[in-house]
Each structure stands twice: as structure tokens, then as C-alpha cells.
Design a protein around this motif. Structure first.
Motif, mmCIF file in Angstrom:
data_model
loop_
_atom_site.group_PDB
_atom_site.id
_atom_site.type_symbol
_atom_site.label_atom_id
_atom_site.label_comp_id
_atom_site.label_asym_id
_atom_site.label_seq_id
_atom_site.Cartn_x
_atom_site.Cartn_y
_atom_site.Cartn_z
ATOM 1 N N MET A 49 0.832 -1.198 0.000
ATOM 2 C CA MET A 49 0.000 0.000 0.000
ATOM 3 C C MET A 49 0.870 1.253 0.000
ATOM 4 O O MET A 49 0.582 2.194 -0.697
ATOM 5 N N LEU A 50 1.866 1.219 0.835
ATOM 6 C CA LEU A 50 2.834 2.303 0.807
ATOM 7 C C LEU A 50 2.172 3.653 0.998
ATOM 8 O O LEU A 50 2.398 4.592 0.272
ATOM 9 N N LYS A 51 1.324 3.727 1.992
ATOM 10 C CA LYS A 51 0.621 4.999 2.159
ATOM 11 C C LYS A 51 0.951 5.644 3.503
ATOM 12 O O LYS A 51 1.336 4.987 4.452
ATOM 13 N N LEU A 52 0.733 6.918 3.530
ATOM 14 C CA LEU A 52 0.899 7.651 4.772
ATOM 15 C C LEU A 52 -0.226 7.277 5.723
ATOM 16 O O LEU A 52 -1.313 6.911 5.308
ATOM 17 N N THR A 53 0.053 7.416 7.004
ATOM 18 C CA THR A 53 -1.018 7.228 7.971
ATOM 19 C C THR A 53 -1.905 8.466 7.958
ATOM 20 O O THR A 53 -1.514 9.530 7.492
ATOM 21 N N LYS A 54 -3.081 8.302 8.492
ATOM 22 C CA LYS A 54 -3.978 9.450 8.584
ATOM 23 C C LYS A 54 -3.376 10.528 9.464
ATOM 24 O O LYS A 54 -3.553 11.718 9.227
ATOM 25 N N PHE B 80 -1.067 1.485 -4.655
ATOM 26 C CA PHE B 80 -0.716 2.234 -3.458
ATOM 27 C C PHE B 80 -0.833 3.725 -3.719
ATOM 28 O O PHE B 80 -0.549 4.211 -4.807
ATOM 29 N N PHE B 81 -1.267 4.396 -2.682
ATOM 30 C CA PHE B 81 -1.390 5.839 -2.728
ATOM 31 C C PHE B 81 -0.730 6.389 -1.491
ATOM 32 O O PHE B 81 -0.918 5.867 -0.399
ATOM 33 N N ILE B 82 0.006 7.414 -1.680
ATOM 34 C CA ILE B 82 0.662 7.983 -0.524
ATOM 35 C C ILE B 82 -0.345 8.666 0.377
ATOM 36 O O ILE B 82 -0.186 8.726 1.578
ATOM 37 N N THR B 83 -1.404 9.153 -0.195
ATOM 38 C CA THR B 83 -2.439 9.768 0.619
ATOM 39 C C THR B 83 -3.352 8.679 1.139
ATOM 40 O O THR B 83 -3.641 7.713 0.450
ATOM 41 N N SER B 84 -3.817 8.855 2.349
ATOM 42 C CA SER B 84 -4.546 7.755 2.983
ATOM 43 C C SER B 84 -6.003 7.729 2.579
ATOM 44 O O SER B 84 -6.633 6.693 2.625
ATOM 45 N N ASP C 70 -1.250 12.629 7.425
ATOM 46 C CA ASP C 70 -2.107 13.467 6.607
ATOM 47 C C ASP C 70 -2.648 14.637 7.419
ATOM 48 O O ASP C 70 -2.590 15.796 6.991
#
Lengths: 152, 152
Positions: free
Chosen positions: A1-6, B88-92, A9
Motif C-alpha cells: 500500500m505504501l501509504k501515509l497514515t492518517k 498504493f497511494f501515498i495519501t490515505s 495526513d
DNA sequence: TGTAATTCCGACAGAATCGGTCGTATACTA
DNA sequence: TAGTATACGACCGATTCTGTCGGAATTACA
């Protein structure tokens, strides 16, 4: 997924909001939370983290709140994410000291570490100011473009 | 944290291993798992995923196993990660169609989407062959530690 | 001086995700 | 037919993430 955590954000959104309101002396966590509809107590903890890492200055008491510790131009997205989510590594088995307990097998991580550096570089090149004035595509196109070609 | 899942790591390692053994017709999931000390059943599922996404060709029965569906040069790390971990999206809060249910607030995502593209671009530029070719001198394991500090 | 606003901090619970296992069905080879 | 291997679904424990609660310290202001 490689996404930032909320949380990351939320942190970025909050800093952006502060950058967009430079006239006010300080904004409370609740102010920002209400502006974006995010849980106030959660945002409060995030802002505390950012304060502890020197990105914000806080002031308790009435009319207190948070303000950017530096110019919005001098706070990078990288710093924010790092303060909130901790150091990030694209490889999953970097457990601090011991590199990889399994085998000497994880040779894939050396190339991926370079990816990691690239990502970090891109995030470092983006400032809170860039987020705040997002009607301005010239700057970031230049930066990201260069970094893409820089690798491999 | 922005890190790959172990599954994606395992998948990359497995493909790298296959690329390093081009002489063999096929390698079973167990072969690869044993080589790296990875749980065999878990790796099996990962390889099945990669097969379903067209990165591997599988063959059941005795002397069966998996082989690269294409030349190692033409399989990118991006494809592997995408097949295993999904887009994957960097934004959650990119939940497919509806951009952000909260408010029209998430303006930070527009700049971060560029970061996302950049990361994808870097990962697309890395092939399995790149992973396999990488010569690692002895004591390279320690070097990841150096990269750790570098990213701070 | 007292009260309200606000940061600060630790603990904790619910939910989601992740890593891994098990059992079974299916396909292929000898 | 026996043995090897993939294919697939269900499931469980552990970890992480998100969010909440409760309380303590700090500050401004009436």
C-alpha cells in the motif's frame, strides 16, 4: 500500500492551515480540527508531537494554540511525516540494529534503499508553503522531475 | 512508516531468485522458501498472486513450479508490489472514486499525488534484473545501517 | 482570585491490517 | 494410481492504527 497514515495526513493538513493563516498569532487544535472535520483530540496529540520535534511552537492557556516554529518555506513534508510516523523505510525488515535476522538473503534491500532515499529526497523538496499555495504547479514539477531521473 | 509489506519483500526476493536461476525450468514455492527461510505456504500464496497477475507462469504436478513469465529485465519492482499489495497511494483517503468524504479540504493530496507518481516512476524503473545483478561484497549487511542514519 | 481555555500526557479500546497456518481441492507426471 | 505441486478459501494471533477518555499543568482575563 505504501501509504501515509492518517495522522501524517492530518499533520500536513494542519501545518498547511497554519501556513494559510499567518496573520493569527496562534490557532488552537480545536480550531484546526473544526476547519477540517477531523477528531480534535487526535489532532491535538499530533500537534503536540510536531511541537516536540520543533516544527511548531505552542502556547497554553486562553487564546493559546500553535504556530509554525519557522517559515512555511523551511518546513518540509519529510520533517512532518518523520515527526509523526517516525523514520520510514521502504524495506520491511529494517529492525534498527540487526539488519535482517533471516539470512544474508535480503540483497534486494540495497537497491530499494536507494528508492527510499529518492522518496525522502522528494518529500524533503516539498515545503509546507508548497502545500499552502497549491495553485502553483511550476515548482514541484521541476523538483520531482529531476529526482526521478536522478535514480538509476 | 511508508514501508513495503513483508509479502511484497518476499515477492521481490522470490522473483530475484528465479532471475538468478535461469537455467532451471521451474522452481517450486518450497525451493524458494527454503532458500530464504520464508514460510513456504505464505510464499506459495504470493507466487500464486504473481501468477494471476501474469508475472509468473506456473506448472502443477511433479517437477512443476514457477518461472518468470517474461525476461527479468521486463518485470519492474512496481508491478510486483502492485500485484501483491494492490495499488498504493501515498495519501490515505483515496477511496477510489470519491476523493475525500470529509470536506473539500484535502488540498494537500494534489501535491502529494505528484510524490506518488514519482515513487511509482522510480519503482517502475527498477527491474527484477537490477535486483538480481546487484553484486554485494561481504559485509554489505552492515551497510543498511548506514542508510538508516542517512535517511534521518 | 477564580474560571475558562488550552496545551500536555498516559492509558486504553475498537477496528483494521498483516503475517502466517491449515485443510482441501485440483492438476500434472511418472 | 501414487506422489508432487499449485490453487484457494477460511481462519487466527499479533501488531498497528485510529480515536476516546480522564486528568494535570499552564495561561489569560474578568
Amino acid at each position: 500500500m505504501l501509504k501515509l497514515t492518517k495522522k501524517a495526513d492530518y499533520g500536513l493538513m494542519a501545518l498547511k492551515y497554519l501556513a494559510e493563516h499567518p496573520e493569527t498569532v496562534a490557532l488552537s487544535a480545536k480550531d484546526v480540527a473544526d476547519a477540517y472535520g477531523i477528531p480534535a483530540q487526535l489532532l491535538a496529540k499530533i500537534l503536540q508531537l510536531l511541537t516536540k520535534h520543533g516544527l511548531l511552537r505552542s502556547h497554553a492557556g486562553m487564546n493559546g494554540g500553535y504556530a509554525l516554529a519557522r517559515d512555511a518555506r523551511e518546513i518540509s513534508a519529510y520533517e512532518v511525516i518523520h515527526a509523526i510516523d517516525g523514520p520510514f523505510f521502504i524495506t520491511s525488515c529494517t529492525k534498527g540494529t540487526k539488519s535482517c535476522e533471516l539470512t544474508p538473503s535480503c540483497t534486494i534491500k540495497e537497491p530499494l534503499a536507494r528508492v527510499n532515499e529518492t522518496i525522502a529526497g522528494v518529500l524533503k523538496s516539498i515545503s509546507i508553503q508548497d502545500l499552502a499555495e497549491h495553485e502553483h504547479p511550476a515548482g514541484r514539477a521541476r523538483e520531482t522531475q529531476g529526482l526521478v531521473e536522478l535514480t538509476l
